[in-house]
Scaffold this active site. Structure first.
Site, PDB file in Angstrom:
ATOM      1  N   GLY A  35       0.731  -1.025  -0.187  1.00 50.46           N
ATOM      2  CA  GLY A  35      -0.286  -0.101   0.202  1.00 50.46           C
ATOM      3  C   GLY A  35       1.421   1.374  -0.195  1.00 50.46           C
ATOM      4  O   GLY A  35       1.905   1.487  -0.291  1.00 50.46           O
ATOM      5  N   GLY A 101      -6.757  -4.913   3.436  1.00 48.07           N
ATOM      6  CA  GLY A 101      -7.029  -6.145   1.587  1.00 48.07           C
ATOM      7  C   GLY A 101      -7.818  -4.057   0.288  1.00 48.07           C
ATOM      8  O   GLY A 101      -7.940  -5.075  -0.637  1.00 48.07           O
ATOM      9  N   GLU A 109      -0.699 -10.589   2.618  1.00 45.65           N
ATOM     10  CA  GLU A 109      -0.664  -9.713   4.462  1.00 45.65           C
ATOM     11  C   GLU A 109      -0.801 -11.112   5.187  1.00 45.65           C
ATOM     12  O   GLU A 109      -0.179 -10.883   6.240  1.00 45.65           O
ATOM     13  CB  GLU A 109      -1.734  -8.814   4.084  1.00 45.65           C
ATOM     14  CG  GLU A 109      -1.149  -7.927   2.785  1.00 45.65           C
ATOM     15  CD  GLU A 109      -2.295  -6.660   2.711  1.00 45.65           C
ATOM     16  OE1 GLU A 109      -1.195  -5.562   1.844  1.00 45.65           O
ATOM     17  OE2 GLU A 109      -3.087  -6.776   3.457  1.00 45.65           O
TER      18      GLU A 109
END
Ligand code: 5RP
Length: 229
Positions: A35, A101, A109
């Site tokens: 991310g 997510g 993850e």
């Protein structure tokens, strides 16, 4: 977008990405999430590349970034246990339970988090919530089960939407689909995660309760706040 005290969300992400470095022990293998916040951590970690033994990555995107930063990426299956996993969150509550997510990497993850002794979540203050569920809950599903799983969510008051990309269903790194579920408040994250993970065709639900964070480095306008759970 400006956060409080005139720091942008991007600046807050940089702040916590850098702050996580102090928990990286020389010689260790670091578990790395996915991310925009983790990208800041990877940038910071590149300064330590000569001091760590490598990283285990939670997505193809992070693998690419880690390699570009000169950090060796090791296969999760070849590593026994990791001391530390650093990842972001879409929401985190005051117990360290999270929704994750948003970047579609939830399954890997959770695997890397489960392999790690300590999960440090890095997030800007907009991610801290009292009750999980405002952010749509990502659920990775086997495509043939998607319609039925959507009905199971409808039966408990949720609305599941198939995540799309470029007019097609988004495919995860594992070749599966994502449902984003709105309309649910997660009062019991442990129970919810356990229940939904039992539904046939669910690969992973993006509630991280069994693999919760032990610490959150929260970026605020007045600096990094350390939350321990
Ligand atoms: C990816 C994730 C991310 O950690 C989450 O979406 C937060 O991302 P960002 O740091 O870009 O806000 O779970 O699957």
């Amino acid at each position: 977008m400006k956060g409080s005290f005139n720091m942008t969300q991007d600046e807050l992400k940089t702040l916590v990405g850098r702050a996580a470095l102090r928990y990286v022990e020389p010689g260790c293998i670091v578990g790395v999430g996915t991310g925009s916040t983790v990208n800041k951590f990877i940038e910071a970690l590149s300064a330590m590349k000569g001091q760590i033994a490598g990283a285990v990555s939670s997505s193809l995107a992070s693998t690419e970034r880690l390699r570009a930063a000169g950090i060796e990426v090791l296969d999760a299956a070849a590593v026994d246990e990791l001391a530390l996993y650093v990842d972001g969150a879409d929401e985190i509550d005051h117990a360290g339970y999270m929704i994750k997510g948003g970047g579609a990497a939830l399954t890997r993850e959770k695997i890397v988090a489960a392999q790690s002794r300590r999960f440090i979540c890095i997030a800007d203050e907009s991610k801290l919530v009292k009750v999980l569920g405002k952010f749509p809950i990502p659920v990775e599903v086997i495509p043939m089960a998607g319609r039925r799983i959507a009905k199971q969510f409808a039966a408990i008051g949720g609305v599941a939407a198939l995540r799309m990309q470029g007019g097609e269903p988004l495919l995860t790194d594992n070749g599966q689909h994502i449902l984003d579920v709105t309309g649910l408040k997660i009062a019991d994250p442990l129970g919810f995660e356990s229940a939904v993970n039992q539904w046939p065709g669910v690969v992973t639900v993006g509630v991280f309760a069994h693999q919760k964070a032990q610490m959150c480095l929260l970026g605020t306008g007045s600096g990094v706040k350390v939350l321990s759970f």
